[in-house]
Design a protein around this motif. Sequence first.
Motif, PDB file in Angstrom:
ATOM      1  N   GLU A   1       0.828  -1.207   0.000  1.00 52.91           N
ATOM      2  CA  GLU A   1       0.000   0.000   0.000  1.00 52.91           C
ATOM      3  C   GLU A   1       0.863   1.258   0.000  1.00 52.91           C
ATOM      4  O   GLU A   1       0.564   2.240  -0.695  1.00 52.91           O
ATOM      5  CB  GLU A   1      -0.933  -0.013   1.206  1.00 52.91           C
ATOM      6  CG  GLU A   1      -2.023  -1.057   1.092  1.00 52.91           C
ATOM      7  CD  GLU A   1      -3.071  -0.950   2.190  1.00 52.91           C
ATOM      8  OE1 GLU A   1      -4.258  -1.048   1.867  1.00 52.91           O
ATOM      9  OE2 GLU A   1      -2.683  -0.779   3.363  1.00 52.91           O
ATOM     10  N   ALA A   2       1.944   1.239   0.778  1.00 50.17           N
ATOM     11  CA  ALA A   2       2.824   2.405   0.844  1.00 50.17           C
ATOM     12  C   ALA A   2       3.525   2.643  -0.486  1.00 50.17           C
ATOM     13  O   ALA A   2       3.661   3.785  -0.939  1.00 50.17           O
ATOM     14  CB  ALA A   2       3.851   2.219   1.957  1.00 50.17           C
ATOM     15  N   VAL A   3       3.971   1.571  -1.137  1.00 53.97           N
ATOM     16  CA  VAL A   3       4.624   1.703  -2.435  1.00 53.97           C
ATOM     17  C   VAL A   3       3.642   2.264  -3.467  1.00 53.97           C
ATOM     18  O   VAL A   3       4.000   3.108  -4.297  1.00 53.97           O
ATOM     19  CB  VAL A   3       5.189   0.331  -2.882  1.00 53.97           C
ATOM     20  CG1 VAL A   3       5.506   0.334  -4.369  1.00 53.97           C
ATOM     21  CG2 VAL A   3       6.443   0.006  -2.082  1.00 53.97           C
ATOM     22  N   GLY A   4       2.405   1.819  -3.397  1.00 57.54           N
ATOM     23  CA  GLY A   4       1.405   2.360  -4.314  1.00 57.54           C
ATOM     24  C   GLY A   4       1.217   3.850  -4.132  1.00 57.54           C
ATOM     25  O   GLY A   4       1.114   4.604  -5.114  1.00 57.54           O
ATOM     26  N   LYS A   5       1.187   4.298  -2.883  1.00 50.72           N
ATOM     27  CA  LYS A   5       1.032   5.737  -2.614  1.00 50.72           C
ATOM     28  C   LYS A   5       2.238   6.526  -3.115  1.00 50.72           C
ATOM     29  O   LYS A   5       2.103   7.701  -3.501  1.00 50.72           O
ATOM     30  CB  LYS A   5       0.830   5.968  -1.122  1.00 50.72           C
ATOM     31  CG  LYS A   5      -0.506   5.481  -0.592  1.00 50.72           C
ATOM     32  CD  LYS A   5      -0.651   5.814   0.887  1.00 50.72           C
ATOM     33  CE  LYS A   5      -2.026   5.446   1.428  1.00 50.72           C
ATOM     34  NZ  LYS A   5      -2.250   3.994   1.489  1.00 50.72           N
ATOM     35  N   ALA A   6       3.426   5.908  -3.097  1.00 51.70           N
ATOM     36  CA  ALA A   6       4.618   6.605  -3.584  1.00 51.70           C
ATOM     37  C   ALA A   6       4.530   6.869  -5.086  1.00 51.70           C
ATOM     38  O   ALA A   6       5.125   7.824  -5.586  1.00 51.70           O
ATOM     39  CB  ALA A   6       5.870   5.796  -3.258  1.00 51.70           C
ATOM     40  N   GLY A   7       3.809   6.022  -5.797  1.00 49.93           N
ATOM     41  CA  GLY A   7       3.484   6.310  -7.187  1.00 49.93           C
ATOM     42  C   GLY A   7       4.577   6.085  -8.209  1.00 49.93           C
ATOM     43  O   GLY A   7       4.551   6.715  -9.275  1.00 49.93           O
ATOM     44  N   ASP A   8       5.516   5.193  -7.949  1.00 49.67           N
ATOM     45  CA  ASP A   8       6.582   4.936  -8.914  1.00 49.67           C
ATOM     46  C   ASP A   8       6.138   3.830  -9.877  1.00 49.67           C
ATOM     47  O   ASP A   8       5.918   2.693  -9.457  1.00 49.67           O
ATOM     48  CB  ASP A   8       7.859   4.500  -8.181  1.00 49.67           C
ATOM     49  CG  ASP A   8       9.058   4.396  -9.119  1.00 49.67           C
ATOM     50  OD1 ASP A   8       8.870   4.230 -10.337  1.00 49.67           O
ATOM     51  OD2 ASP A   8      10.199   4.462  -8.610  1.00 49.67           O
ATOM     52  N   PRO A   9       6.006   4.119 -11.183  1.00 48.05           N
ATOM     53  CA  PRO A   9       5.578   3.092 -12.139  1.00 48.05           C
ATOM     54  C   PRO A   9       6.493   1.874 -12.158  1.00 48.05           C
ATOM     55  O   PRO A   9       6.059   0.780 -12.537  1.00 48.05           O
ATOM     56  CB  PRO A   9       5.616   3.829 -13.488  1.00 48.05           C
ATOM     57  CG  PRO A   9       5.509   5.276 -13.142  1.00 48.05           C
ATOM     58  CD  PRO A   9       6.213   5.428 -11.825  1.00 48.05           C
ATOM     59  N   GLY A  10       7.743   2.046 -11.747  1.00 49.39           N
ATOM     60  CA  GLY A  10       8.669   0.933 -11.735  1.00 49.39           C
ATOM     61  C   GLY A  10       8.297  -0.163 -10.762  1.00 49.39           C
ATOM     62  O   GLY A  10       8.841  -1.281 -10.836  1.00 49.39           O
ATOM     63  N   ASP A  11       7.364   0.121  -9.850  1.00 48.48           N
ATOM     64  CA  ASP A  11       6.948  -0.883  -8.879  1.00 48.48           C
ATOM     65  C   ASP A  11       5.802  -1.747  -9.389  1.00 48.48           C
ATOM     66  O   ASP A  11       5.345  -2.649  -8.678  1.00 48.48           O
ATOM     67  CB  ASP A  11       6.530  -0.208  -7.561  1.00 48.48           C
ATOM     68  CG  ASP A  11       7.716   0.389  -6.829  1.00 48.48           C
ATOM     69  OD1 ASP A  11       8.738  -0.309  -6.717  1.00 48.48           O
ATOM     70  OD2 ASP A  11       7.630   1.544  -6.392  1.00 48.48           O
ATOM     71  N   LEU A  12       5.326  -1.485 -10.611  1.00 48.48           N
ATOM     72  CA  LEU A  12       4.204  -2.247 -11.145  1.00 48.48           C
ATOM     73  C   LEU A  12       4.468  -3.756 -11.156  1.00 48.48           C
ATOM     74  O   LEU A  12       3.607  -4.533 -10.704  1.00 48.48           O
ATOM     75  CB  LEU A  12       3.855  -1.755 -12.549  1.00 48.48           C
ATOM     76  CG  LEU A  12       2.709  -2.488 -13.251  1.00 48.48           C
ATOM     77  CD1 LEU A  12       1.409  -2.295 -12.482  1.00 48.48           C
ATOM     78  CD2 LEU A  12       2.565  -1.998 -14.689  1.00 48.48           C
TER      79      LEU A  12
ATOM     80  N   ARG B   1      -5.327  -7.953  -1.376  1.00 46.37           N
ATOM     81  CA  ARG B   1      -6.146  -6.745  -1.249  1.00 46.37           C
ATOM     82  C   ARG B   1      -5.294  -5.491  -1.328  1.00 46.37           C
ATOM     83  O   ARG B   1      -5.636  -4.526  -2.029  1.00 46.37           O
ATOM     84  CB  ARG B   1      -6.915  -6.762   0.083  1.00 46.37           C
ATOM     85  CG  ARG B   1      -7.754  -5.509   0.309  1.00 46.37           C
ATOM     86  CD  ARG B   1      -7.972  -5.243   1.782  1.00 46.37           C
ATOM     87  NE  ARG B   1      -6.723  -5.142   2.515  1.00 46.37           N
ATOM     88  CZ  ARG B   1      -5.919  -4.087   2.488  1.00 46.37           C
ATOM     89  NH1 ARG B   1      -6.209  -3.033   1.736  1.00 46.37           N
ATOM     90  NH2 ARG B   1      -4.815  -4.072   3.204  1.00 46.37           N
ATOM     91  N   ALA B   2      -4.158  -5.499  -0.618  1.00 44.55           N
ATOM     92  CA  ALA B   2      -3.268  -4.346  -0.644  1.00 44.55           C
ATOM     93  C   ALA B   2      -2.720  -4.109  -2.045  1.00 44.55           C
ATOM     94  O   ALA B   2      -2.587  -2.957  -2.494  1.00 44.55           O
ATOM     95  CB  ALA B   2      -2.121  -4.549   0.343  1.00 44.55           C
ATOM     96  N   SER B   3      -2.401  -5.180  -2.753  1.00 45.04           N
ATOM     97  CA  SER B   3      -1.904  -5.051  -4.116  1.00 45.04           C
ATOM     98  C   SER B   3      -2.955  -4.417  -5.018  1.00 45.04           C
ATOM     99  O   SER B   3      -2.656  -3.517  -5.812  1.00 45.04           O
ATOM    100  CB  SER B   3      -1.502  -6.417  -4.661  1.00 45.04           C
ATOM    101  OG  SER B   3      -1.218  -6.349  -6.043  1.00 45.04           O
ATOM    102  N   ALA B   4      -4.204  -4.889  -4.914  1.00 46.60           N
ATOM    103  CA  ALA B   4      -5.278  -4.325  -5.737  1.00 46.60           C
ATOM    104  C   ALA B   4      -5.467  -2.847  -5.449  1.00 46.60           C
ATOM    105  O   ALA B   4      -5.671  -2.040  -6.363  1.00 46.60           O
ATOM    106  CB  ALA B   4      -6.577  -5.098  -5.499  1.00 46.60           C
ATOM    107  N   SER B   5      -5.381  -2.474  -4.186  1.00 46.79           N
ATOM    108  CA  SER B   5      -5.505  -1.063  -3.825  1.00 46.79           C
ATOM    109  C   SER B   5      -4.343  -0.245  -4.378  1.00 46.79           C
ATOM    110  O   SER B   5      -4.526   0.851  -4.920  1.00 46.79           O
ATOM    111  CB  SER B   5      -5.574  -0.933  -2.304  1.00 46.79           C
ATOM    112  OG  SER B   5      -5.648   0.412  -1.907  1.00 46.79           O
ATOM    113  N   ALA B   6      -3.124  -0.786  -4.260  1.00 45.29           N
ATOM    114  CA  ALA B   6      -1.935  -0.068  -4.731  1.00 45.29           C
ATOM    115  C   ALA B   6      -1.947   0.090  -6.247  1.00 45.29           C
ATOM    116  O   ALA B   6      -1.528   1.131  -6.780  1.00 45.29           O
ATOM    117  CB  ALA B   6      -0.678  -0.818  -4.292  1.00 45.29           C
ATOM    118  N   LEU B   7      -2.434  -0.909  -6.965  1.00 47.86           N
ATOM    119  CA  LEU B   7      -2.515  -0.797  -8.426  1.00 47.86           C
ATOM    120  C   LEU B   7      -3.462   0.335  -8.821  1.00 47.86           C
ATOM    121  O   LEU B   7      -3.234   1.031  -9.822  1.00 47.86           O
ATOM    122  CB  LEU B   7      -2.984  -2.126  -9.023  1.00 47.86           C
ATOM    123  CG  LEU B   7      -1.961  -3.267  -8.964  1.00 47.86           C
ATOM    124  CD1 LEU B   7      -2.607  -4.585  -9.363  1.00 47.86           C
ATOM    125  CD2 LEU B   7      -0.758  -2.964  -9.863  1.00 47.86           C
ATOM    126  N   GLY B   8      -4.504   0.545  -8.046  1.00 46.99           N
ATOM    127  CA  GLY B   8      -5.385   1.680  -8.302  1.00 46.99           C
ATOM    128  C   GLY B   8      -4.695   3.003  -8.058  1.00 46.99           C
ATOM    129  O   GLY B   8      -4.936   3.981  -8.767  1.00 46.99           O
TER     130      GLY B   8
END
Length: 276
Positions: free
Chosen positions: A174-185, A201-208
Amino acid sequence: SAEGKGIDLTPARVPVLVALLVLAAGCRAAASLPALLESPDPPVRDQAVLALRHRAAPADLPAVEALLSHRNPAVREAALSVIGGLGQRSAVPALEAGLRDPVPSVRAAAVDALSELAGSPALPALAASLKDPDPGVRQTAAGALGFLLVPAAASVLRPLLDDPEAGVRAAAAEAVGKAGDPGDLPALIRLAGDPEAEVRRASASALGDLKLPESLPILLGCLGDPDWKVRRAAAFSLGDLGDRAAIAFLRKRLEDDPHASVRTAALGALGRLGAP
């Protein structure tokens, strides 16, 4: 009288009222604080912390910091919470000392307090907490770094995506998703297949949060997850993604999903996508 005014004077509530009355007089009565904060009654401790956070001022910082050496871990936790609420950067050394406390719950409280500071003065200390031996502290630190929304945090969070504890992996995702780096996809896509539902669940949220078109097929797959929380997160994220190709899949969830929360999320996503 107090009873005539409708105040609850049952034995369980009297200590809470006493705590509030003492603290309402001003938190500079530091001698009263340990007795209230180390009460064996959780409501007393909780109300004392809330009252103290409300009343405390920067001038009270030395008195509250002095409680960090108290013998009772509950008092140290409470003091850290109050210090965090003050938001004073001058308190960073005291909070960093809390990260070295022998009790994991106190270290976690220090992490929470550091996360309340504006900006990123606490980033190095929080990053160090990601290596704490206690998974609860690591999880709290990952969540704190996500809360700070500091782009530099992504690099220190990435190792936790492979943490042996599911809660830590979820918080890091979730934290990585909030950071917003496309390289983490790629890493987030991998976690969408994690054996633990909370990580999926956290992954699905972060992808959003990333809002990348490559996430679409992964999120559509998450809509069929056996865990309803994963399906709900996927529906929310598909609404944020903005790709109308998801409309038919979301409509199926709206019509057929057995869980009301998933149907509600699908309805909201359809609305954000402009579906008729």
